[in-house]
Scaffold this motif. Structure first.
Motif, PDB file in Angstrom:
ATOM      1  N   ASP A 204       0.823  -1.210   0.000  1.00 19.67           N
ATOM      2  CA  ASP A 204       0.000   0.000   0.000  1.00 19.67           C
ATOM      3  C   ASP A 204       0.857   1.259   0.000  1.00 19.67           C
ATOM      4  N   LEU A 205       1.920   1.278   0.813  1.00 21.93           N
ATOM      5  CA  LEU A 205       2.802   2.445   0.853  1.00 21.93           C
ATOM      6  C   LEU A 205       3.508   2.635  -0.482  1.00 21.93           C
ATOM      7  N   ILE A 206       3.988   1.553  -1.054  1.00 24.32           N
ATOM      8  CA  ILE A 206       4.691   1.635  -2.347  1.00 24.32           C
ATOM      9  C   ILE A 206       3.769   2.220  -3.410  1.00 24.32           C
ATOM     10  N   GLN A 207       2.528   1.779  -3.450  1.00 23.14           N
ATOM     11  CA  GLN A 207       1.571   2.283  -4.436  1.00 23.14           C
ATOM     12  C   GLN A 207       1.173   3.721  -4.152  1.00 23.14           C
ATOM     13  N   ALA A 208       1.018   4.073  -2.874  1.00 20.41           N
ATOM     14  CA  ALA A 208       0.572   5.417  -2.511  1.00 20.41           C
ATOM     15  C   ALA A 208       1.590   6.494  -2.883  1.00 20.41           C
ATOM     16  N   VAL A 209       2.872   6.211  -2.658  1.00 17.47           N
ATOM     17  CA  VAL A 209       3.894   7.232  -2.921  1.00 17.47           C
ATOM     18  C   VAL A 209       4.765   6.908  -4.128  1.00 17.47           C
ATOM     19  N   HIS A 210       4.451   5.807  -4.799  1.00 17.66           N
ATOM     20  CA  HIS A 210       5.160   5.406  -6.020  1.00 17.66           C
ATOM     21  C   HIS A 210       6.669   5.259  -5.796  1.00 17.66           C
ATOM     22  N   TYR A 211       7.042   4.520  -4.746  1.00 13.52           N
ATOM     23  CA  TYR A 211       8.462   4.280  -4.489  1.00 13.52           C
ATOM     24  C   TYR A 211       9.093   3.518  -5.646  1.00 13.52           C
ATOM     25  N   LYS A 212      10.296   3.961  -6.028  1.00 15.68           N
ATOM     26  CA  LYS A 212      11.078   3.212  -7.018  1.00 15.68           C
ATOM     27  C   LYS A 212      12.528   3.159  -6.561  1.00 15.68           C
ATOM     28  N   ILE A 213      13.181   2.065  -6.896  1.00 14.97           N
ATOM     29  CA  ILE A 213      14.582   1.848  -6.521  1.00 14.97           C
ATOM     30  C   ILE A 213      15.476   2.667  -7.442  1.00 14.97           C
ATOM     31  N   ILE A 214      16.433   3.373  -6.829  1.00 14.82           N
ATOM     32  CA  ILE A 214      17.402   4.141  -7.625  1.00 14.82           C
ATOM     33  C   ILE A 214      18.833   3.683  -7.379  1.00 14.82           C
ATOM     34  N   GLY A 215      19.009   2.676  -6.525  1.00 15.59           N
ATOM     35  CA  GLY A 215      20.346   2.148  -6.238  1.00 15.59           C
ATOM     36  C   GLY A 215      20.319   1.411  -4.913  1.00 15.59           C
ATOM     37  N   ASN A 216      21.507   1.232  -4.329  1.00 15.37           N
ATOM     38  CA  ASN A 216      21.591   0.624  -2.997  1.00 15.37           C
ATOM     39  C   ASN A 216      22.744   1.251  -2.228  1.00 15.37           C
ATOM     40  N   ILE A 217      22.749   1.042  -0.917  1.00 18.86           N
ATOM     41  CA  ILE A 217      23.725   1.721  -0.053  1.00 18.86           C
ATOM     42  C   ILE A 217      25.145   1.196  -0.214  1.00 18.86           C
ATOM     43  N   TYR A 218      25.298   0.064  -0.882  1.00 19.25           N
ATOM     44  CA  TYR A 218      26.614  -0.531  -1.038  1.00 19.25           C
ATOM     45  C   TYR A 218      27.323  -0.055  -2.299  1.00 19.25           C
ATOM     46  N   GLU A 219      26.561   0.145  -3.343  1.00 21.40           N
ATOM     47  CA  GLU A 219      27.146   0.545  -4.626  1.00 21.40           C
ATOM     48  C   GLU A 219      26.923   2.020  -4.956  1.00 21.40           C
ATOM     49  N   ASN A 220      26.026   2.679  -4.232  1.00 12.95           N
ATOM     50  CA  ASN A 220      25.648   4.055  -4.550  1.00 12.95           C
ATOM     51  C   ASN A 220      25.617   4.923  -3.296  1.00 12.95           C
ATOM     52  N   LYS A 221      26.714   5.007  -2.575  1.00 16.71           N
ATOM     53  CA  LYS A 221      26.776   5.776  -1.334  1.00 16.71           C
ATOM     54  C   LYS A 221      26.457   7.247  -1.558  1.00 16.71           C
ATOM     55  N   ASP A 222      26.672   7.741  -2.762  1.00 17.61           N
ATOM     56  CA  ASP A 222      26.388   9.146  -3.077  1.00 17.61           C
ATOM     57  C   ASP A 222      24.891   9.463  -2.997  1.00 17.61           C
ATOM     58  N   LEU A 223      24.047   8.460  -3.034  1.00 10.41           N
ATOM     59  CA  LEU A 223      22.600   8.680  -2.963  1.00 10.41           C
ATOM     60  C   LEU A 223      22.129   8.967  -1.546  1.00 10.41           C
ATOM     61  N   LEU A 224      22.997   8.804  -0.559  1.00  9.53           N
ATOM     62  CA  LEU A 224      22.614   8.976   0.830  1.00  9.53           C
ATOM     63  C   LEU A 224      22.788  10.390   1.334  1.00  9.53           C
TER      64      LEU A 224
END
Length: 109
Positions: free
Chosen positions: A88-108
């Motif tokens: 329900d939360l994913i659908q309500a706010v349209h969450y999408k993955i843009i990376g992960n904390i191991y390979e994309n530390k710059d996203l944090l």
């Protein structure tokens, strides 16, 4: 490069390019959920929503609550049930993955 393994009904994602330390492997826990694009969500994934001003969120497991949550980088300990990761939360706010904390530390930031 990813390798998916299943053990005892639990599905893991192995990433060889993100060692914890020299010669170590990283295993990520599958949440059982999909983002708005149908991509599997794993603990440690960085997600973004369509809500302005929210910023990037990280998928983390809470042992105390026995659930996955999406939290900002500044909310290291505090979890709010409004941010419990559900379909329900994913659908309500349209969450999408843009990376992960191991390979994309710059996203944090």
């Amino acid at each position: 490069q990813y390798l998916f393994l299943e053990r005892g009904g639990v599905r893991f994602l192995y990433t060889a390019n993100t060692p914890v330390a020299e010669n170590c492997e990283r295993w990520l826990q599958f949440t059982g959920l999909l983002d708005k694009n149908g991509k599997e969500i794993y603990e440690g994934d960085v997600m973004v929503s369509r809500t302005e001003g929210v910023g990037n969120r990280v998928v983390k497991w809470s042992d105390q609550n026995a659930a996955y949550f999406v939290i900002s980088n500044s909310e290291t300990k505090k979890v709010d049930w409004d941010n419990c990761l559900t379909e329900d939360l994913i659908q309500a706010v349209h969450y999408k993955i843009i990376g992960n904390i191991y390979e994309n530390k710059d996203l944090l930031v």
